[in-house]
Design a protein around this motif. Structure first.
Motif, short mmCIF file in Angstrom:
data_model
loop_
_atom_site.label_atom_id
_atom_site.label_comp_id
_atom_site.label_asym_id
_atom_site.label_seq_id
_atom_site.Cartn_x
_atom_site.Cartn_y
_atom_site.Cartn_z
N SER A 127 72.75 -0.90 36.55
CA SER A 127 71.32 -0.56 36.53
C SER A 127 70.46 -1.83 36.61
O SER A 127 70.68 -2.67 37.48
CB SER A 127 71.02 0.26 35.28
OG SER A 127 69.75 0.85 35.34
N THR A 165 76.96 -5.27 41.52
CA THR A 165 75.94 -4.39 40.98
C THR A 165 76.39 -2.94 41.11
O THR A 165 76.93 -2.53 42.12
CB THR A 165 74.59 -4.57 41.71
OG1 THR A 165 74.72 -4.20 43.09
CG2 THR A 165 74.12 -6.01 41.63
N SER A 167 74.86 0.94 40.51
CA SER A 167 73.67 1.78 40.28
C SER A 167 72.43 0.93 40.02
O SER A 167 71.64 1.23 39.13
CB SER A 167 73.91 2.72 39.10
OG SER A 167 75.11 3.43 39.22
N CYS A 168 72.24 -0.11 40.79
CA CYS A 168 71.14 -1.05 40.57
C CYS A 168 69.91 -0.70 41.40
O CYS A 168 70.02 -0.47 42.61
CB CYS A 168 71.59 -2.46 40.92
SG CYS A 168 70.25 -3.68 40.89
N PRO A 169 68.73 -0.70 40.80
CA PRO A 169 67.50 -0.45 41.56
C PRO A 169 67.02 -1.72 42.27
O PRO A 169 65.97 -2.28 41.93
CB PRO A 169 66.51 -0.02 40.47
CG PRO A 169 66.95 -0.78 39.26
CD PRO A 169 68.46 -0.83 39.35
N HIS A 170 67.79 -2.19 43.23
CA HIS A 170 67.42 -3.41 43.95
C HIS A 170 66.00 -3.32 44.50
O HIS A 170 65.27 -4.32 44.54
CB HIS A 170 68.38 -3.66 45.11
CG HIS A 170 69.73 -4.14 44.69
ND1 HIS A 170 69.92 -5.34 44.05
CD2 HIS A 170 70.96 -3.57 44.81
CE1 HIS A 170 71.21 -5.52 43.81
NE2 HIS A 170 71.87 -4.45 44.26
N THR A 173 62.65 2.01 41.49
CA THR A 173 62.82 3.46 41.40
C THR A 173 61.47 4.11 41.20
O THR A 173 60.65 3.62 40.41
CB THR A 173 63.77 3.85 40.25
OG1 THR A 173 63.75 5.28 40.08
CG2 THR A 173 63.38 3.20 38.93
N SER A 267 78.01 -4.26 46.01
CA SER A 267 77.12 -3.26 45.42
C SER A 267 77.73 -1.86 45.52
O SER A 267 78.26 -1.47 46.56
CB SER A 267 75.75 -3.28 46.11
OG SER A 267 75.80 -2.75 47.40
N ALA A 269 76.81 2.10 44.98
CA ALA A 269 75.74 3.09 44.86
C ALA A 269 76.34 4.38 44.28
O ALA A 269 77.49 4.72 44.55
CB ALA A 269 75.10 3.37 46.21
N THR A 317 69.57 6.57 45.54
CA THR A 317 70.82 5.96 45.99
C THR A 317 70.59 4.86 47.02
O THR A 317 71.23 3.81 46.98
CB THR A 317 71.76 7.03 46.57
OG1 THR A 317 71.98 8.04 45.58
CG2 THR A 317 73.08 6.45 46.98
N MET A 320 69.99 1.26 45.87
CA MET A 320 71.08 0.56 45.18
C MET A 320 71.88 -0.35 46.09
O MET A 320 72.75 -1.09 45.61
CB MET A 320 72.04 1.57 44.55
CG MET A 320 71.41 2.58 43.62
SD MET A 320 72.66 3.76 43.07
CE MET A 320 71.65 5.03 42.32
N HIS A 356 74.10 8.35 36.84
CA HIS A 356 73.77 7.00 36.39
C HIS A 356 74.49 6.60 35.11
O HIS A 356 74.77 5.42 34.89
CB HIS A 356 72.25 6.92 36.17
CG HIS A 356 71.73 5.53 36.09
ND1 HIS A 356 71.59 4.70 37.18
CD2 HIS A 356 71.28 4.80 35.03
CE1 HIS A 356 71.10 3.55 36.82
NE2 HIS A 356 70.90 3.57 35.51
#
Length: 387
Positions: A127, A165, A167-170, A173, A267, A269, A317, A320, A356
């Protein structure tokens, strides 16, 4: 003679253990450290994932950073926990956001004092932890004028070998935007808590906001503490997770961030929704009921493109995969190929059909513990195989 041999074996085993690459587990928004939440772990839930990975031969450590703090503050906290020393958020940053630069009681021995370009670390994140790891990478590489701390006044190229990473909100969100704009501050962010029990939060959870002089009072219940937080200046500050997790805040960071040609990036997702005829998404039955409401907010939002509707209950998704700046320029990326693992490129793994929280072991019933262990063991094995 036997005693001498025993001591030699102990010395050699400790030397071998210390020579193993160091892997750091970096938690996300509303996360917690190993000394919090009793026997319920951020990494693994009822399973102590860190101890499991150690038992499998990996040199793994966890850091505990501010659960609702900005990525700048979290990255600096991670640095000092790993390397050691008096926490220092930086003079310019502290003046700009009116925070305490060097909070009392925030001195760390450091569990990896030998961390440097010759002994780089691998970072596995979940995350917001992914954003924080990239911020740490940025701070390590950048020399800031007028700063006196070792971290900010010097460039430390090569201190990170890989960033993974999950589930990362690169790219942020929409949920962060919706919560900030349409709901009372923080009180309605409870979906981010996963399956934490209120009693445990009151007794064992620390928001780590000493830099804001917002320590939780003894015997203060979480609801009252959140009410107090909502009246503070932190809620309108950009030095806060709500901004960093927003789409606008993520783009602002991506404008100054760039991948490092000497770092490996992976990464993962996650998703747990199904598409309807109108291109919106609704939760599928693999998603925990705890995140159905935020999932519907994302899946039905008219403020994002159709491809952003697929989500894992907290994050779209598509956000991510890899960072994209405000001009629409993406960092170098490609689909993962086990036969062609390269540096300086975000390598996109196959999307995982989990929500998540389940991906880190937070599920009340029917958690596939062995599959979770296998997933993280495979990640660590891959990191140890990197040249």
């Amino acid at each position: 003679m036997k005693i001498k041999i025993m001591f030699i074996l102990i010395f050699l085993s400790s030397l071998f253990a210390s020579s193993k690459p160091t892997i750091i587990l970096l938690h996300g928004f509303m996360g917690w450290g190993r000394d919090e939440m009793g026997d319920y772990y951020y990494w693994g839930g009822a399973t102590d994932l860190q101890e499991y990975l150690i038992s499998e031969g990996f040199n793994v450590h966890s850091v505990s950073v501010g659960p609702i703090s900005s990525n700048w503050d979290r990255a600096i906290e991670a640095f000092y926990q790993i390397k050691g020393g008096q926490l220092d958020y930086g003079s310019s940053h502290s003046v700009e956001y009116d925070i305490i630069q060097k909070p009392e009681g925030k001195y760390y021995e450091g569990f990896f004092q030998d961390w440097n370009q010759n002994n780089p670390i691998h970072i596995i994140t979940h995350s917001q932890g992914g954003q924080t790891a990239r911020m740490l990478e940025y701070l390590l590489k950048t020399r800031f004028e007028g700063e006196e701390s070792d971290l900010l006044s010097n460039s430390k190229e090569g201190w990170i070998k890989s960033i993974t990473t999950i589930s990362c909100p690169h790219n942020g969100t929409i949920l962060a935007n919706e919560v900030s704009n349409n709901f009372p501050f923080l009180q309605n962010m409870t979906p981010f808590f996963g399956i934490l029990e209120e009693s445990k939060i009151n007794e064992l959870y620390n928001f780590d906001l000493e830099q804001w002089n917002l320590n939780k009072f003894k015997d203060e219940v979480t609801e009252d503490y959140l009410d107090r937080l909502s009246q503070s200046g932190i809620k309108d500050s950009k030095n806060f997770s709500a901004w960093d997790l927003s789409i606008e805040g993520a783009k602002q960071f991506n404008d100054i961030y760039s991948t490092d040609s000497n770092v490996y990036y992976f990464s993962y997702a996650t998703y747990s929704t199904k598409e309807l005829e109108d291109k919106t998404h609704v939760p599928d039955f693999n998603m925990s009921l705890l995140v159905w409401i935020p999932s519907l907010i994302i899946g039905k939002s008219s403020k994002i493109p159709d491809e952003w509707h697929m989500n894992d209950g907290i994050i779209s998704t598509v956000s991510m995969k890899y960072p994209i700046n405000s001009s629409g320029d993406a960092e170098p990326h490609k689909e993962f190929d086990a036969n062609n693992i390269v540096k300086g490129t975000w390598q996109i793994m196959e999307p995982i059909h989990q929500d998540h929280h389940i991906i880190i072991g937070h599920r009340l019933i029917n958690l596939d513990e062995e599959n979770m262990k296998l997933f993280y063991r495979q990640i660590c094995s891959r990191l140890y195989s990197l040249k």
